[in-house]
Design an enzyme around this catalytic site. Structure first.
Site, PDB file in Angstrom:
ATOM      1  N   GLU A  43       0.861  -1.169   0.000  1.00 49.75           N
ATOM      2  CA  GLU A  43       0.000   0.000   0.000  1.00 49.75           C
ATOM      3  C   GLU A  43       0.902   1.225   0.000  1.00 49.75           C
ATOM      4  OE1 GLU A  43      -3.637   1.920   2.474  1.00 49.75           O
ATOM      5  OE2 GLU A  43      -2.813   0.023   3.179  1.00 49.75           O
ATOM      6  N   ASP A  73       9.002   6.083  -7.486  1.00 50.49           N
ATOM      7  CA  ASP A  73       7.666   6.637  -7.323  1.00 50.49           C
ATOM      8  C   ASP A  73       7.695   8.024  -7.923  1.00 50.49           C
ATOM      9  OD1 ASP A  73       4.999   6.107  -6.181  1.00 50.49           O
ATOM     10  OD2 ASP A  73       5.380   8.004  -5.171  1.00 50.49           O
ATOM     11  N   SER A  74       6.716   8.331  -8.754  1.00 52.56           N
ATOM     12  CA  SER A  74       6.794   9.602  -9.454  1.00 52.56           C
ATOM     13  C   SER A  74       5.445  10.268  -9.578  1.00 52.56           C
ATOM     14  CB  SER A  74       7.413   9.387 -10.839  1.00 52.56           C
ATOM     15  OG  SER A  74       6.654   8.475 -11.576  1.00 52.56           O
ATOM     16  N   PHE A 156       2.988   9.467 -21.945  1.00 46.62           N
ATOM     17  CA  PHE A 156       1.814   8.917 -21.266  1.00 46.62           C
ATOM     18  C   PHE A 156       1.389   9.918 -20.193  1.00 46.62           C
ATOM     19  CE2 PHE A 156       3.583   7.760 -17.088  1.00 46.62           C
ATOM     20  CZ  PHE A 156       4.935   7.927 -17.339  1.00 46.62           C
ATOM     21  N   TYR A 158       0.497  12.653 -17.855  1.00 37.20           N
ATOM     22  CA  TYR A 158       0.383  14.111 -17.933  1.00 37.20           C
ATOM     23  C   TYR A 158       1.307  14.724 -18.985  1.00 37.20           C
ATOM     24  CZ  TYR A 158      -2.112  13.383 -13.532  1.00 37.20           C
ATOM     25  OH  TYR A 158      -3.010  12.944 -12.585  1.00 37.20           O
ATOM     26  N   LYS A 179      13.230  12.785 -24.273  1.00 38.13           N
ATOM     27  CA  LYS A 179      12.606  12.949 -22.949  1.00 38.13           C
ATOM     28  C   LYS A 179      13.421  12.200 -21.883  1.00 38.13           C
ATOM     29  CE  LYS A 179       8.747  11.945 -20.011  1.00 38.13           C
ATOM     30  NZ  LYS A 179       7.632  11.036 -19.778  1.00 38.13           N
ATOM     31  N   ARG A 185      12.806  10.802 -14.160  1.00 35.41           N
ATOM     32  CA  ARG A 185      13.204   9.415 -13.898  1.00 35.41           C
ATOM     33  C   ARG A 185      14.636   9.169 -14.354  1.00 35.41           C
ATOM     34  NH1 ARG A 185       8.795   7.102 -13.671  1.00 35.41           N
ATOM     35  NH2 ARG A 185       8.272   7.839 -15.726  1.00 35.41           N
TER      36      ARG A 185
HETATM   37  P1  IMP Z   1       4.516   6.009 -11.210  1.00 37.29           P
HETATM   38  O1  IMP Z   1       4.948   6.263  -9.812  1.00 37.29           O
HETATM   39  O2  IMP Z   1       5.651   5.913 -12.158  1.00 37.29           O
HETATM   40  O3  IMP Z   1       3.558   4.870 -11.339  1.00 37.29           O
HETATM   41  O4  IMP Z   1       3.755   7.316 -11.707  1.00 37.29           O
HETATM   42  C1  IMP Z   1       2.618   7.819 -11.063  1.00 37.29           C
HETATM   43  C2  IMP Z   1       1.862   8.716 -11.977  1.00 37.29           C
HETATM   44  O5  IMP Z   1       2.571   9.934 -12.151  1.00 37.29           O
HETATM   45  C3  IMP Z   1       1.633   8.187 -13.371  1.00 37.29           C
HETATM   46  O6  IMP Z   1       0.518   7.360 -13.421  1.00 37.29           O
HETATM   47  C4  IMP Z   1       1.417   9.470 -14.147  1.00 37.29           C
HETATM   48  O7  IMP Z   1       0.127   9.951 -13.906  1.00 37.29           O
HETATM   49  C5  IMP Z   1       2.358  10.443 -13.459  1.00 37.29           C
HETATM   50  N1  IMP Z   1       3.669  10.479 -14.143  1.00 37.29           N
HETATM   51  C6  IMP Z   1       4.860  10.064 -13.624  1.00 37.29           C
HETATM   52  N2  IMP Z   1       5.852  10.236 -14.526  1.00 37.29           N
HETATM   53  C7  IMP Z   1       5.267  10.775 -15.614  1.00 37.29           C
HETATM   54  C8  IMP Z   1       5.789  11.155 -16.901  1.00 37.29           C
HETATM   55  O8  IMP Z   1       6.976  11.039 -17.211  1.00 37.29           O
HETATM   56  N3  IMP Z   1       4.879  11.643 -17.771  1.00 37.29           N
HETATM   57  C9  IMP Z   1       3.568  11.778 -17.479  1.00 37.29           C
HETATM   58  N4  IMP Z   1       3.036  11.421 -16.326  1.00 37.29           N
HETATM   59  C10 IMP Z   1       3.882  10.931 -15.370  1.00 37.29           C
END
Ligand code: IMP
Length: 204
Positions: A43, A73-74, A156, A158, A179, A185
């Site tokens: 979680e 985590d992003s 993808f 945003y 990119k 990342r």
């Molecule tokens: P995650 O932690 O990589 O799963 O990202 C969480 C969410 O952040 C994703 O589902 C997107 O909504 C957004 N996000 C993270 N990195 C990007 C990116 O490089 N481009 C666009 N959206 C991003």
């Protein structure tokens, strides 16, 4: 030379490709959780990207003793929205809501704001649990602003509304390799690579 085993906490093929490119496979054997035969449901209830990243890597490390375990985590922070959607980026307006709708909603919430007030950034925290059980976490960012309309076919999430200050195009409008070379990342992965090398040297 024995390759060091890295397990990366993702099921996303694009992320796997990026991490293999950045860390290099000469020195490391890089496996996804699936390839390592590990399944963990965590979680992500941390308040920061760093916390969520560590929650994932620590949970997986318990099942993978002796390996390097990486997790990321992003998300997107929009300054005029008090840094929303932040750690809720994937869950913003509901996990099943399309990004066409989420992106339009963010643009609508910024109505009337000039370019300078539309500042935003993508953030990525990457954590590593080392084979000795210690851990580290780094943060990579890319600065930009929210455009007035979606643009571009790549990327993808945003990407279509996240515009680069110097180019005035979105990160969905530039080729993926370009990119990756400037992304949150990519930056975080390059930083964690250095931290891993330093940790390795301090152990020798
Ligand atoms: P995650 O932690 O990589 O799963 O990202 C969480 C969410 O952040 C994703 O589902 C997107 O909504 C957004 N996000 C993270 N990195 C990007 C990116 O490089 N481009 C666009 N959206 C991003």
């Amino acid at each position: 030379m024995n390759k060091k085993k890295i397990i990366f906490a993702t099921g996303n093929a694009n992320k796997m490709r990026e991490i293999r490119e950045i860390l290099g496979e000469d020195e490391y054997e890089i496996l996804s959780m699936k390839e390592a035969g590990i399944q963990v449901d965590v979680e992500e209830n941390g308040a920061t990207f760093e916390e969520n990243s560590l929650i994932k890597s620590r949970a997986i490390a318990l099942k993978a003793p002796g390996a390097y375990v990486l997790a990321d985590d992003s998300g997107l922070e929009v300054d005029a929205l008090d840094k929303e959607p932040g750690v809720y980026s994937a869950r913003y307006m509901g996990e099943d809501t399309s990004y066409d709708i989420k992106n339009k909603a963010i643009i609508d919430r910024l109505e009337g704001l000039e370019k300078e007030k539309r500042s935003a950034r993508f953030v990525c925290a990457v954590s590593c649990v080392f084979p000795d059980g210690s851990d580290a976490v780094v943060r990579g960012t890319i600065e930009g602003y929210i455009g007035w309309e979606p643009m571009g076919e790549h990327g993808f999430g945003y990407d279509p509304i996240f515009y680069l200050w110097d180019k005035d195009v979105s990160t969905a409008a530039i080729p993926p390799e370009e990119k990756n070379s400037i992304s949150h990342r990519g930056n975080a992965l390059r930083m964690i690579k250095k931290v891993m090398e330093e940790h390795e040297n301090s152990c020798n």
